[in-house]
Design an enzyme around this catalytic site. Structure first.
Site, PDB file in Angstrom:
ATOM      1  N   ARG A  24      -6.221  -4.131 -39.061  1.00  0.00           N
ATOM      2  CA  ARG A  24      -7.094  -3.895 -40.208  1.00  0.00           C
ATOM      3  C   ARG A  24      -8.392  -4.692 -40.158  1.00  0.00           C
ATOM      4  O   ARG A  24      -9.481  -4.168 -40.364  1.00  0.00           O
ATOM      5  CB  ARG A  24      -6.385  -4.294 -41.513  1.00  0.00           C
ATOM      6  CG  ARG A  24      -5.541  -3.245 -42.115  1.00  0.00           C
ATOM      7  CD  ARG A  24      -4.405  -3.896 -42.880  1.00  0.00           C
ATOM      8  NE  ARG A  24      -3.538  -4.568 -41.925  1.00  0.00           N
ATOM      9  CZ  ARG A  24      -2.534  -3.965 -41.323  1.00  0.00           C
ATOM     10  NH1 ARG A  24      -2.235  -2.739 -41.618  1.00  0.00           N
ATOM     11  NH2 ARG A  24      -1.794  -4.591 -40.430  1.00  0.00           N
ATOM     12  N   THR A  25      -8.265  -5.980 -39.945  1.00  0.00           N
ATOM     13  CA  THR A  25      -9.446  -6.833 -40.087  1.00  0.00           C
ATOM     14  C   THR A  25     -10.498  -6.475 -39.048  1.00  0.00           C
ATOM     15  O   THR A  25     -11.667  -6.277 -39.373  1.00  0.00           O
ATOM     16  CB  THR A  25      -9.048  -8.319 -39.991  1.00  0.00           C
ATOM     17  OG1 THR A  25      -8.028  -8.570 -40.948  1.00  0.00           O
ATOM     18  CG2 THR A  25     -10.234  -9.230 -40.261  1.00  0.00           C
ATOM     19  N   HIS A  76      -8.425 -17.011 -44.894  1.00  0.00           N
ATOM     20  CA  HIS A  76      -8.799 -15.635 -44.545  1.00  0.00           C
ATOM     21  C   HIS A  76      -9.715 -15.139 -45.673  1.00  0.00           C
ATOM     22  O   HIS A  76      -9.339 -14.287 -46.470  1.00  0.00           O
ATOM     23  CB  HIS A  76      -7.529 -14.789 -44.424  1.00  0.00           C
ATOM     24  CG  HIS A  76      -7.712 -13.471 -43.755  1.00  0.00           C
ATOM     25  ND1 HIS A  76      -8.950 -12.944 -43.437  1.00  0.00           N
ATOM     26  CD2 HIS A  76      -6.797 -12.553 -43.343  1.00  0.00           C
ATOM     27  CE1 HIS A  76      -8.765 -11.763 -42.861  1.00  0.00           C
ATOM     28  NE2 HIS A  76      -7.485 -11.496 -42.797  1.00  0.00           N
ATOM     29  N   ARG A 111     -11.455 -14.502 -35.329  1.00  0.00           N
ATOM     30  CA  ARG A 111     -10.085 -14.874 -35.742  1.00  0.00           C
ATOM     31  C   ARG A 111      -9.511 -15.787 -34.681  1.00  0.00           C
ATOM     32  O   ARG A 111      -9.591 -15.495 -33.482  1.00  0.00           O
ATOM     33  CB  ARG A 111      -9.215 -13.625 -35.877  1.00  0.00           C
ATOM     34  CG  ARG A 111      -7.732 -13.967 -36.032  1.00  0.00           C
ATOM     35  CD  ARG A 111      -6.916 -12.785 -36.433  1.00  0.00           C
ATOM     36  NE  ARG A 111      -7.204 -12.394 -37.808  1.00  0.00           N
ATOM     37  CZ  ARG A 111      -6.523 -11.462 -38.473  1.00  0.00           C
ATOM     38  NH1 ARG A 111      -5.520 -10.840 -37.882  1.00  0.00           N
ATOM     39  NH2 ARG A 111      -6.832 -11.156 -39.717  1.00  0.00           N
ATOM     40  N   LYS A 129      -9.918 -20.099 -19.317  1.00  0.00           N
ATOM     41  CA  LYS A 129     -10.406 -21.025 -18.279  1.00  0.00           C
ATOM     42  C   LYS A 129     -10.652 -22.412 -18.857  1.00  0.00           C
ATOM     43  O   LYS A 129     -11.111 -23.307 -18.166  1.00  0.00           O
ATOM     44  CB  LYS A 129     -11.717 -20.499 -17.683  1.00  0.00           C
ATOM     45  CG  LYS A 129     -11.598 -19.125 -17.060  1.00  0.00           C
ATOM     46  CD  LYS A 129     -12.944 -18.718 -16.474  1.00  0.00           C
ATOM     47  CE  LYS A 129     -12.944 -17.259 -16.036  1.00  0.00           C
ATOM     48  NZ  LYS A 129     -14.310 -16.796 -15.751  1.00  0.00           N
TER      49      LYS A 129
HETATM   50  C1  NCD Z   1      -3.088 -10.955 -42.782  1.00  0.00           C
HETATM   51  C2  NCD Z   1      -3.492 -12.059 -41.828  1.00  0.00           C
HETATM   52  O1  NCD Z   1      -3.856 -11.785 -40.687  1.00  0.00           O
HETATM   53  O2  NCD Z   1      -3.450 -13.190 -42.279  1.00  0.00           O
HETATM   54  N1  NCD Z   1      -3.342  -9.669 -42.264  1.00  0.00           N
HETATM   55  C3  NCD Z   1      -4.567  -9.102 -42.483  1.00  0.00           C
HETATM   56  O3  NCD Z   1      -5.593  -9.605 -42.087  1.00  0.00           O
HETATM   57  N2  NCD Z   1      -4.594  -7.982 -43.229  1.00  0.00           N
HETATM   58  C4  NCD Z   1      -1.707 -11.063 -43.284  1.00  0.00           C
HETATM   59  C5  NCD Z   1      -0.586 -11.164 -42.283  1.00  0.00           C
HETATM   60  O4  NCD Z   1      -0.786 -11.111 -41.073  1.00  0.00           O
HETATM   61  O5  NCD Z   1       0.552 -11.295 -42.738  1.00  0.00           O
END
Ligand code: NCD
Length: 308
Positions: free
Chosen positions: A57-58, A136, A108, A87
């Protein structure tokens, strides 16, 4: 209102002013998208998505947001293996290099605090798309957008946060945003071993938020306007046994969903495992798929704010 250069933490939002600007912008983006009349404000600009941890999703919603606004993307979806970090390159060096190719970076990372280090090194806007068990922030912004759309307001709501409050970074980012609205009541529902870290409960107290901590789901069922369910974050556990012990602590099934207040909504950042039964999807209170779609528009609003 001072312009934010990077989005690392929801603690950068001191009041609802900028938040409301972003929410309104997201609503406009949604309306324009339905008419296929999105502004092409990102034309000629590049967003790099640098993902050291899995995501559907993200990353997709950031990339879709950028492309729908006329921009383009550079993507490292598996940066832990595929980038020069294997590396031994430092985050700081990687960010310096990507700065030469991209106009913004959504990153991320598996380490809490990595986004802050990256932002300090970055000359272009750096967006935290999840840093370990830390934060997040863009998920939380999308969550507030969803609550406002579904229930018309955030003030005065009773919000139950359920599951892995220890490692759940979406929760760590959502709480400060909820605290900006008047009379929000929070219930923190988790197994004792997955309680919200003390630094965050202390913060709630300092911000004057009324909250309870309990392991009893029943507590929330009659009261909650928002039932925010989380996945137990297996990847953060030291052992599989520990994970197995708590993974099914709470399961929202059709009977529970039906017992909620008529106007209540069920949210989840997804992916879900067993914590929400698929049978709940048919209940009109299930807002989690709409929530995932909403994140696209808040990310458009954010890109437009940072780069527009
Ligand atoms: C969340 C995350 O990555 O923290 N997912 C997301 O970005 N929609 C929640 C999760 O992974 O449980």
């Amino acid at each position: 209102m001072e312009k934010l250069r990077h989005i690392v933490s929801t603690r950068q939002f001191a009041d609802t002013q900028l938040l409301e600007v972003l929410l309104d912008s997201a609503a406009k983006m949604e309306a324009a998208d339905k008419l296929r009349e999105l502004p092409q404000s990102m034309r000629g600009l590049i967003l790099a998505t640098l993902f050291y941890e899995p995501s559907t999703r993200t990353r997709f919603s950031f990339e879709a947001a950028m492309q729908k606004l006329g921009g383009s993307v550079l993507t490292a979806e598996n940066a832990r293996e595929s980038s020069s970090s294997t590396k031994g390159e430092s985050i700081t060096d990687t960010i310096r290099i990507v700065n030469g190719y991209a106009d913004a970076i959504a990153m991320r990372h598996y380490q809490e605090g990595a986004a802050k280090i990256a932002a300090e090194a970055s000359l272009v806007p750096l967006i935290n798309a999840g840093d370990g068990a830390g934060e997040h922030p863009t998920q939380a912004l999308g969550d507030i957008f969803t609550i406002r759309k579904e229930l018309g307001k955030v003030e005065g709501l009773k919000v139950a946060l359920i599951g892995d409050l220890l490692y759940g970074r979406t929760i760590h980012s959502l709480l400060p945003l909820l605290s900006l609205y008047k009379d929000v009541e929070v219930s923190l529902i988790s197994p004792p071993s997955l309680r919200l870290p003390e630094k965050y409960t202390r913060e709630l107290t300092e911000r004057g938020v009324s909250f309870v901590e309990t392991d009893r789901l029943a507590w929330a069922i009659e009261r909650a306007d928002v039932l925010y369910v989380t996945r137990v974050q297996r990847e953060r556990f030291a052992s599989d046994e520990e994970y197995e012990r708590v993974k099914d602590a709470y399961v929202i099934d059709a009977a529970i969903a039906d017992a909620l207040k008529k106007k209540a909504i069920i949210m989840h950042a997804l992916p879900r495992l067993g914590e929400i039964s698929p049978e709940v999807d048919a209940n009109y209170r299930a807002a989690y798929f709409r929530q995932a779609k909403n994140a696209l528009y808040i990310r458009m609003a954010l890109l437009d704010y940072l780069l527009g």
